[in-house]
Design a protein around this motif. Sequence first.
Motif, mmCIF file in Angstrom:
data_model
loop_
_atom_site.group_PDB
_atom_site.id
_atom_site.type_symbol
_atom_site.label_atom_id
_atom_site.label_comp_id
_atom_site.label_asym_id
_atom_site.label_seq_id
_atom_site.Cartn_x
_atom_site.Cartn_y
_atom_site.Cartn_z
ATOM 1 N N ALA A 577 -12.447 3.420 2.421
ATOM 2 C CA ALA A 577 -12.226 2.630 1.211
ATOM 3 C C ALA A 577 -11.522 3.451 0.141
ATOM 4 O O ALA A 577 -10.645 2.943 -0.569
ATOM 5 N N GLU A 578 -11.883 4.735 0.012
ATOM 6 C CA GLU A 578 -11.237 5.598 -0.988
ATOM 7 C C GLU A 578 -9.787 5.874 -0.623
ATOM 8 O O GLU A 578 -8.918 5.904 -1.500
ATOM 9 N N ARG A 579 -9.508 6.059 0.669
ATOM 10 C CA ARG A 579 -8.111 6.251 1.091
ATOM 11 C C ARG A 579 -7.287 5.004 0.782
ATOM 12 O O ARG A 579 -6.143 5.088 0.344
ATOM 13 N N ASP A 580 -7.903 3.853 1.017
ATOM 14 C CA ASP A 580 -7.222 2.595 0.765
ATOM 15 C C ASP A 580 -6.919 2.445 -0.722
ATOM 16 O O ASP A 580 -5.803 2.065 -1.122
ATOM 17 N N LEU A 581 -7.903 2.759 -1.569
ATOM 18 C CA LEU A 581 -7.699 2.690 -3.012
ATOM 19 C C LEU A 581 -6.650 3.694 -3.480
ATOM 20 O O LEU A 581 -5.822 3.394 -4.348
ATOM 21 N N LEU A 582 -6.696 4.894 -2.910
ATOM 22 C CA LEU A 582 -5.733 5.930 -3.287
ATOM 23 C C LEU A 582 -4.320 5.499 -2.922
ATOM 24 O O LEU A 582 -3.382 5.641 -3.723
ATOM 25 N N ARG A 583 -4.163 4.957 -1.724
ATOM 26 C CA ARG A 583 -2.837 4.479 -1.301
ATOM 27 C C ARG A 583 -2.359 3.349 -2.216
ATOM 28 O O ARG A 583 -1.202 3.341 -2.660
ATOM 29 N N HIS A 584 -3.247 2.427 -2.512
ATOM 30 C CA HIS A 584 -2.905 1.308 -3.401
ATOM 31 C C HIS A 584 -2.524 1.831 -4.790
ATOM 32 O O HIS A 584 -1.543 1.389 -5.395
ATOM 33 N N SER A 585 -3.288 2.798 -5.290
ATOM 34 C CA SER A 585 -3.037 3.355 -6.624
ATOM 35 C C SER A 585 -1.699 4.078 -6.690
ATOM 36 O O SER A 585 -0.986 4.003 -7.696
ATOM 37 N N LEU A 586 -1.348 4.785 -5.641
ATOM 38 C CA LEU A 586 -0.063 5.490 -5.617
ATOM 39 C C LEU A 586 1.101 4.504 -5.554
ATOM 40 O O LEU A 586 2.186 4.767 -6.088
ATOM 41 N N HIS A 587 0.893 3.361 -4.923
ATOM 42 C CA HIS A 587 1.923 2.320 -4.953
ATOM 43 C C HIS A 587 2.092 1.770 -6.373
ATOM 44 O O HIS A 587 3.209 1.422 -6.783
ATOM 45 N N VAL A 588 0.987 1.703 -7.124
ATOM 46 C CA VAL A 588 1.061 1.303 -8.534
ATOM 47 C C VAL A 588 1.932 2.288 -9.312
ATOM 48 O O VAL A 588 2.778 1.895 -10.128
ATOM 49 N N VAL A 589 1.737 3.593 -9.055
ATOM 50 C CA VAL A 589 2.541 4.621 -9.715
ATOM 51 C C VAL A 589 4.012 4.466 -9.336
ATOM 52 O O VAL A 589 4.905 4.571 -10.190
ATOM 53 N N LYS A 590 4.257 4.221 -8.070
ATOM 54 C CA LYS A 590 5.645 4.070 -7.594
ATOM 55 C C LYS A 590 6.341 2.918 -8.318
ATOM 56 O O LYS A 590 7.489 3.050 -8.780
ATOM 57 N N LYS A 591 5.657 1.791 -8.459
ATOM 58 C CA LYS A 591 6.247 0.637 -9.149
ATOM 59 C C LYS A 591 6.452 0.938 -10.634
ATOM 60 O O LYS A 591 7.453 0.523 -11.235
ATOM 61 N N PHE A 592 5.499 1.664 -11.234
ATOM 62 C CA PHE A 592 5.618 2.011 -12.653
ATOM 63 C C PHE A 592 6.817 2.917 -12.884
ATOM 64 O O PHE A 592 7.554 2.749 -13.862
ATOM 65 N N LYS A 593 7.044 3.870 -11.990
ATOM 66 C CA LYS A 593 8.191 4.753 -12.120
ATOM 67 C C LYS A 593 9.502 3.969 -12.007
ATOM 68 O O LYS A 593 10.466 4.226 -12.732
ATOM 69 N N GLU A 594 9.534 3.003 -11.096
ATOM 70 C CA GLU A 594 10.736 2.168 -10.964
ATOM 71 C C GLU A 594 10.973 1.383 -12.258
ATOM 72 O O GLU A 594 12.103 1.256 -12.720
ATOM 73 N N TRP A 595 9.884 0.871 -12.843
ATOM 74 C CA TRP A 595 9.999 0.121 -14.092
ATOM 75 C C TRP A 595 10.480 1.021 -15.221
ATOM 76 O O TRP A 595 11.328 0.617 -16.031
#
Length: 604
Positions: A577-595
């Motif tokens: 579950a923590e790996r899943d959250l970490l992966r999801h959170s890093l995708h949030v960072v990726k989208k924020f950087k694109e924005w």
Amino acid sequence: MPDKFDTSLPPFDCLSDSQQQRLRDALDVAYFRAGETIIEADEACQQLYIIIKGSVEERAADGQEIFAHYTADDLFDVRAQLDARSRHHYQALEDTLCYLLPREHFIALYQSNSQFAAYFDGNLAQRQQLLDEAHQQQNLAEFILTKISDDNIQPCLIVPHDTNLTAVTQAMRDKRVDAALVKLNATPQYGIVTRTNLLHAVLLDSLPASTPVSQVATTPVISVNKGDFLFNAMLAMTRHKVKRVQVLDGDNVAGMLDLTQVLSLFSTHSHVLTLRIARAKTIDELALAAGSQHRLVETLFNNGIHTLFVMELIATVNEQIIEKAFQLVVPPEMHDRCCLIVMGSEGRGEQILKTDQDNALILQDGIDWPGCAQVMARLTQTLHQLGYPLCPGKVMVNNPQWVKPQSEWLHTLSDFVQAGTENAVMALAILADSHAVAGNRALLSPLQTHLHQLLADQELLLATFTRPALQFSVPLTLFGKLKTGKEGLDIKRGGIFPIVHGIRALALEHAIADNNTFARIDQLTRCRVLEPETASNLSEALKLFIKLRLRQQLGQQQDPQSRGMQQHLDISVLSRAERDLLRHSLHVVKKFKEWLGYHYQIRD
């Protein structure tokens, strides 16, 4: 199946005992050879897959884009269970063994258990909350989440401003209280008077018993609100060094909370620590008090206390340690003629364990202090003795570049903005998080105002300022899998820094005064710069990064050689579950950087 299926993992831990048993009864097991297609894109998907061992790749229907890799304990394709058709193609990368949960059983659980459904429906904040609830212990956590209510509010005595000392003393004795609120002329303001105030007034100050109580009352009265967390009352007492707070219900006084009452519910003794700091008369005494800070963090963290609560409490304690060191080292006659500021994570109130010193000194214009350099050198060494490591970049008060009169600091900020070089922009980023902790704190305000004014219309400079947030790659592979190096996953550069620095740039652009990243995100949402869902996901991602990093730091604290690795995560110790959250959170960072790149028109 499988009694061996682990229902303690989120979201299956949300199920009741009978639901967990039905889940086990419904499970089957399937084996897929390496290269075998598991789910075809655009076809009906009749079961949820939970990997026992092996690896699975998720691709777009046309095969051109890889979305993710899944491994042990991961589950897929949830969307297909709700849509009845899979959008993507899933293929085994190696020999893979999976549990199969028939779609009708998944839908039945989804419809009958709201917490189970929320795990799949929710945004990152909801999923993190469910994981926190799964891991959270009771005892201390119960205190933290307790709200101020009629059950824990004490009734208080309120007296008019012209009541004489004799009458107040008599009323306090009759009501069996040791403090009273004094209704002042300037409605709705109150003062507070205690037994100690009355004793000093009569015996030490020789005031007559007929003296109006308003003359000995203390103002202002620190207040908290009914319905707020009891923990916030503890923070208010800690921050303002008081033993009582007034509880308000709207505009009305609901009662009072005192230190003894709160400490009886709170067993970590954080206020006792701050009292030891306040009473320290030597650096050695202060060092002994500061040394127990780590145990406080460990106690709070290990008892499941929310990361933001820990962060806020420790920021307050850190500030008091540094302020006390300033008072012990700097000559008293200079206390009101200079201001010590902290920067970096300490300036943002986001430091939990002690990190490198980042501080500066603002001198009042026109003062003559020949011994300043020697005193600042001693202060730097004292902070080092108290556990704050020296800054490798020498951003400390023992460096003359970071000790200047107020007017010179104002010119320096203007010079940095005009230069626009990489070093100048880095210095602006450091100063943007300044927070006054000791001395004449009013000296900092003109610098903060000047900095916001300088950057208000500087679109090109803000783009240069923001660029470092895009410099480090997010630690995800092309296949959407967590990416680690020899030392682990670099969570500071790949996760924490892009959020902190990107939000800092937006806060400067929109003249937001808050230093704390979470407060800045909230303000940016109010200004409609960030969408509410984006803001929520950024906050939750940052909280997760800080929490995972702190857990590893606490584990490494006994090993002095591990300090350089504290920004790297060992993902092998994380649950599915923590790996899943970490992966999801890093995708949030990726989208924020694109924005951010689009917002500031940054082209690499």
